[in-house]
Motif scaffolding. Structure first.
Motif, PDB file in Angstrom:
ATOM      1  N   SER A  22     -51.717 -98.144 -49.282  1.00 43.99           N
ATOM      2  CA  SER A  22     -52.443 -98.666 -50.440  1.00 43.99           C
ATOM      3  C   SER A  22     -53.833 -98.067 -50.598  1.00 43.99           C
ATOM      4  N   LEU A  23     -54.366 -97.459 -49.526  1.00 39.18           N
ATOM      5  CA  LEU A  23     -55.689 -96.833 -49.611  1.00 39.18           C
ATOM      6  C   LEU A  23     -55.612 -95.332 -49.882  1.00 39.18           C
ATOM      7  N   GLY A  24     -54.383 -94.826 -50.076  1.00 41.54           N
ATOM      8  CA  GLY A  24     -54.235 -93.408 -50.356  1.00 41.54           C
ATOM      9  C   GLY A  24     -54.051 -92.549 -49.118  1.00 41.54           C
ATOM     10  N   ASN A  25     -54.023 -93.151 -47.943  1.00 41.49           N
ATOM     11  CA  ASN A  25     -53.779 -92.393 -46.716  1.00 41.49           C
ATOM     12  C   ASN A  25     -52.343 -91.904 -46.662  1.00 41.49           C
ATOM     13  N   VAL A  26     -52.164 -90.637 -46.357  1.00 36.79           N
ATOM     14  CA  VAL A  26     -50.812 -90.105 -46.191  1.00 36.79           C
ATOM     15  C   VAL A  26     -50.234 -90.630 -44.888  1.00 36.79           C
ATOM     16  N   THR A  27     -49.071 -91.261 -44.978  1.00 34.44           N
ATOM     17  CA  THR A  27     -48.425 -91.813 -43.789  1.00 34.44           C
ATOM     18  C   THR A  27     -47.174 -91.031 -43.392  1.00 34.44           C
ATOM     19  N   GLN A  28     -46.542 -90.374 -44.373  1.00 38.37           N
ATOM     20  CA  GLN A  28     -45.318 -89.624 -44.078  1.00 38.37           C
ATOM     21  C   GLN A  28     -45.209 -88.394 -44.975  1.00 38.37           C
ATOM     22  N   VAL A  29     -44.524 -87.396 -44.441  1.00 36.41           N
ATOM     23  CA  VAL A  29     -44.254 -86.163 -45.177  1.00 36.41           C
ATOM     24  C   VAL A  29     -42.742 -86.032 -45.315  1.00 36.41           C
ATOM     25  N   GLY A  30     -42.279 -85.703 -46.508  1.00 33.21           N
ATOM     26  CA  GLY A  30     -40.845 -85.532 -46.730  1.00 33.21           C
ATOM     27  C   GLY A  30     -40.439 -84.075 -46.640  1.00 33.21           C
ATOM     28  N   LEU A  31     -39.404 -83.809 -45.861  1.00 28.88           N
ATOM     29  CA  LEU A  31     -38.914 -82.437 -45.740  1.00 28.88           C
ATOM     30  C   LEU A  31     -37.444 -82.380 -46.122  1.00 28.88           C
ATOM     31  N   LEU A  32     -37.128 -81.445 -46.985  1.00 22.96           N
ATOM     32  CA  LEU A  32     -35.743 -81.214 -47.383  1.00 22.96           C
ATOM     33  C   LEU A  32     -35.039 -80.364 -46.334  1.00 22.96           C
ATOM     34  N   LEU A  33     -33.747 -80.562 -46.199  1.00 22.91           N
ATOM     35  CA  LEU A  33     -32.924 -79.675 -45.380  1.00 22.91           C
ATOM     36  C   LEU A  33     -32.059 -78.881 -46.350  1.00 22.91           C
ATOM     37  N   ARG A  34     -32.246 -77.575 -46.350  1.00 21.51           N
ATOM     38  CA  ARG A  34     -31.487 -76.792 -47.329  1.00 21.51           C
ATOM     39  C   ARG A  34     -31.422 -75.322 -46.935  1.00 21.51           C
ATOM     40  N   VAL A  35     -30.666 -74.560 -47.704  1.00 17.83           N
ATOM     41  CA  VAL A  35     -30.598 -73.128 -47.462  1.00 17.83           C
ATOM     42  C   VAL A  35     -31.880 -72.498 -47.986  1.00 17.83           C
ATOM     43  N   ALA A  36     -32.636 -71.906 -47.067  1.00 13.24           N
ATOM     44  CA  ALA A  36     -33.915 -71.308 -47.449  1.00 13.24           C
ATOM     45  C   ALA A  36     -33.693 -69.932 -48.049  1.00 13.24           C
ATOM     46  N   ALA A  37     -34.778 -69.346 -48.550  1.00 13.54           N
ATOM     47  CA  ALA A  37     -34.713 -68.023 -49.174  1.00 13.54           C
ATOM     48  C   ALA A  37     -34.175 -66.974 -48.211  1.00 13.54           C
ATOM     49  N   ASP A  38     -34.423 -67.167 -46.925  1.00 11.89           N
ATOM     50  CA  ASP A  38     -33.976 -66.176 -45.947  1.00 11.89           C
ATOM     51  C   ASP A  38     -32.549 -66.436 -45.454  1.00 11.89           C
ATOM     52  N   THR A  54     -31.258 -69.053 -43.922  1.00  8.57           N
ATOM     53  CA  THR A  54     -31.102 -70.037 -42.859  1.00  8.57           C
ATOM     54  C   THR A  54     -31.069 -71.447 -43.450  1.00  8.57           C
ATOM     55  N   ILE A  55     -30.501 -72.387 -42.706  1.00 11.83           N
ATOM     56  CA  ILE A  55     -30.605 -73.793 -43.083  1.00 11.83           C
ATOM     57  C   ILE A  55     -31.877 -74.327 -42.442  1.00 11.83           C
ATOM     58  N   SER A  56     -32.816 -74.718 -43.261  1.00 10.97           N
ATOM     59  CA  SER A  56     -34.162 -75.018 -42.777  1.00 10.97           C
ATOM     60  C   SER A  56     -34.695 -76.289 -43.395  1.00 10.97           C
ATOM     61  N   ARG A  57     -35.705 -76.849 -42.739  1.00 15.10           N
ATOM     62  CA  ARG A  57     -36.503 -77.909 -43.347  1.00 15.10           C
ATOM     63  C   ARG A  57     -37.556 -77.240 -44.220  1.00 15.10           C
ATOM     64  N   MET A  58     -37.728 -77.742 -45.424  1.00 16.18           N
ATOM     65  CA  MET A  58     -38.690 -77.111 -46.314  1.00 16.18           C
ATOM     66  C   MET A  58     -39.187 -78.070 -47.386  1.00 16.18           C
ATOM     67  N   VAL A  59     -40.209 -77.614 -48.110  1.00 11.70           N
ATOM     68  CA  VAL A  59     -40.793 -78.435 -49.156  1.00 11.70           C
ATOM     69  C   VAL A  59     -40.074 -78.160 -50.476  1.00 11.70           C
ATOM     70  N   VAL A  60     -40.424 -78.921 -51.488  1.00  7.71           N
ATOM     71  CA  VAL A  60     -39.900 -78.672 -52.832  1.00  7.71           C
ATOM     72  C   VAL A  60     -40.530 -77.388 -53.350  1.00  7.71           C
ATOM     73  N   THR A  61     -39.730 -76.497 -53.884  1.00  5.43           N
ATOM     74  CA  THR A  61     -40.262 -75.210 -54.311  1.00  5.43           C
ATOM     75  C   THR A  61     -39.436 -74.669 -55.465  1.00  5.43           C
ATOM     76  N   GLY A  62     -40.058 -73.944 -56.346  1.00  7.93           N
ATOM     77  CA  GLY A  62     -39.307 -73.345 -57.441  1.00  7.93           C
ATOM     78  C   GLY A  62     -40.199 -72.615 -58.418  1.00  7.93           C
ATOM     79  N   ARG A  63     -39.568 -71.961 -59.348  1.00  3.34           N
ATOM     80  CA  ARG A  63     -40.243 -71.057 -60.270  1.00  3.34           C
ATOM     81  C   ARG A  63     -40.864 -71.804 -61.449  1.00  3.34           C
ATOM     82  N   VAL A  64     -41.936 -71.275 -62.002  1.00  4.01           N
ATOM     83  CA  VAL A  64     -42.466 -71.721 -63.287  1.00  4.01           C
ATOM     84  C   VAL A  64     -41.808 -70.862 -64.363  1.00  4.01           C
ATOM     85  N   LEU A  65     -41.198 -71.508 -65.349  1.00  3.02           N
ATOM     86  CA  LEU A  65     -40.487 -70.767 -66.388  1.00  3.02           C
ATOM     87  C   LEU A  65     -41.427 -70.291 -67.487  1.00  3.02           C
ATOM     88  N   PHE A  66     -40.960 -69.305 -68.225  1.00  7.14           N
ATOM     89  CA  PHE A  66     -41.711 -68.831 -69.388  1.00  7.14           C
ATOM     90  C   PHE A  66     -41.952 -69.991 -70.351  1.00  7.14           C
TER      91      PHE A  66
END
Lengths: 185, 185, 185, 185
Positions: free
Chosen positions: D45-61, D63-75
């Protein structure tokens, strides 16, 4: 005698900003003190941080520790002026510190007499410190209470060996500073 | 009686953080005081700031002015706690302020008794204030000393009419806040 | 011919990063282009911004305008390298730009072919530009396409007269930059 | 098939922003691509970060990895819109992401096909990514390509075990994000 005692006590109590020991105790027991922390760095021609400077001195907790430039903002003093004054005091007169144009600190460090409160510790008082990364271009020679100034690469600065020489949360402050400039290993 | 007097004076002097009038004078005359300023905003679903909230209240200079949420950080209090406490005090208990995860203020406001020193003015003391933009999601009802809370679009908030209702540099603080969120018209 | 055309077109198409006119059209029509904007400033010994430098040149919209240093990030190029390259190209070889240690831009400027989309306009393409305030310490002499470089105080830089000489949202970018360094009048 | 391929390839090539495989290759070989990275967090409630969310998915390289949300900005897309779109795509429709009011990323991540160039790696292209910490208030359910979403405390997120499940520099990105919010252990 550490910096803050020096600033508070060894001056005449008649000037604004300087306090008698009794008044100092009163202030320290009742309000947070405004501080600045400066992390001195060397940068290459593209602005990349290549080295971090750490002072060796008597810390607030009485230990001899590696630490950053730190000190109080005086009554009537601008934050920039305090930052420059403490850099010149600790790094010498020809260090040529480049105080950033942006007045926003990279983090706000809250030092408490209770070591558990925030992880940043100062047995003497509660201080709210504005922390800046300050590139220095000139020659540094530690002055006054500092025993030594050593430059470390980012990798060295976060190594277990160097971290073990820091107290009061200063090792964490270094990591926050390196993260801010994108150089946390 | 304005907020700061209230905070300093109307409580028992025996609790840490609360000061007798004499001690208050001593502190104010000798050290900068740690403050927080909060600019309440409404945001849309994408995080765009759509409105800025301004309180109508007795300002530090004695005028009735439009101003942001502002107040002291107490001894032993975290900056986040002070920010939340002052938001709740001024905006009411169901405002649901979202204090940012990042502890870095968007600017540092230096209030001086001398209006020329920084452009930010407080006749009572030298205050170093950490300023934050705080999205609020709930209903706001001004409490305590505030007479009113009005929401303005960014265009309205920087208009000559609204600016003329602000003193002590608060109009400039609003522009800095809007610039920070990319919404300075 | 403006900078971007120069960068895209007047080099051999065989080097990575340089594109034939046809390929350039394809890229521009399909993806946002990565840009950097640099606002050159003069600072005093305490880091206070005292002047802002504005180039006089042919802007993206074809007008002769006052504007900041701006240009594309090339394939394989670090953002810092692009920033330094464009500063040297526009300000001359002895400007001594001090690219900040912190890689975070003070704002992200989104230029669109539609002037209403964000208020930042570029008829040629959609560009996402990382904007930095860059103190320069040496002598500046405008080079290549720039006709002139003039230094303005913060007050002058936001005056109606100077603002009327800027297009595409660059006047607003200057205000955001001045706000970032705490010098917005 | 990873996110970027999906975005680039599995749509009709006639819409602006969507590219044929050939055109995609051309773009990737010649210009940096604009990306956003979002680090999902839980705050108190005070804005303190208590947890970080990590996705499990096929990374760009691959491998199956833990990673953040990521993606392209479209035209034609605003950065905020891209950030929201990718959060909703990866975290589900009721995650209630709170995109920050401040458009400035906490860091700029430069992904290169050469793993040595910046420490951030993407074998497919050079991407310049604006990275944000995004508090999420609702329920998250990984969608599309993500296999799982797990919440970690700051201590867990930087532990050797979790770090060993991340590639391409994402473990370093998590540390930079935690430093930004003052929660780097």
């Amino acid at each position: 005698m550490t910096d803050i005692d020096d600033v508070f006590n060894t001056q005449t109590e008649h000037e604004p900003g300087w306090l008698s020991p009794e008044d100092l105790e009163l202030v320290r027991a009742n309000v947070p003190i405004v501080y600045v922390d400066a992390v001195p760095v060397r940068v290459d021609s593209l602005g990349n941080v290549t080295q971090v400077g750490l002072l060796l001195r008597v810390a607030a907790d009485g230990t001899i520790s590696r630490m950053v430039v730190t000190g109080r903002v005086l009554f009537g003093e601008r934050v920039r002026e305090a930052l420059m004054r403490h850099c010149e005091k600790d790094l010498g007169p020809i260090a040529m510190p480049r105080v950033p144009a942006n007045p926003t600190p990279f983090t706000v460090v809250e030092y408490f007499p209770d070591p558990q409160r925030s992880g940043f510790y100062d047995p003497r008082h509660h201080a709210v410190s504005l922390a800046y990364v300050v590139p220095v271009e000139g020659d540094c020679e530690p002055t006054q209470e500092a025993l030594d100034l050593t430059w470390f690469t980012p990798e060295e600065a976060v190594s277990p060996d160097v971290r073990s020489q820091m107290t009061s949360g200063h090792d964490r402050l270094i990591r926050l500073a390196l993260a801010h400039v994108g150089k946390l290993p």
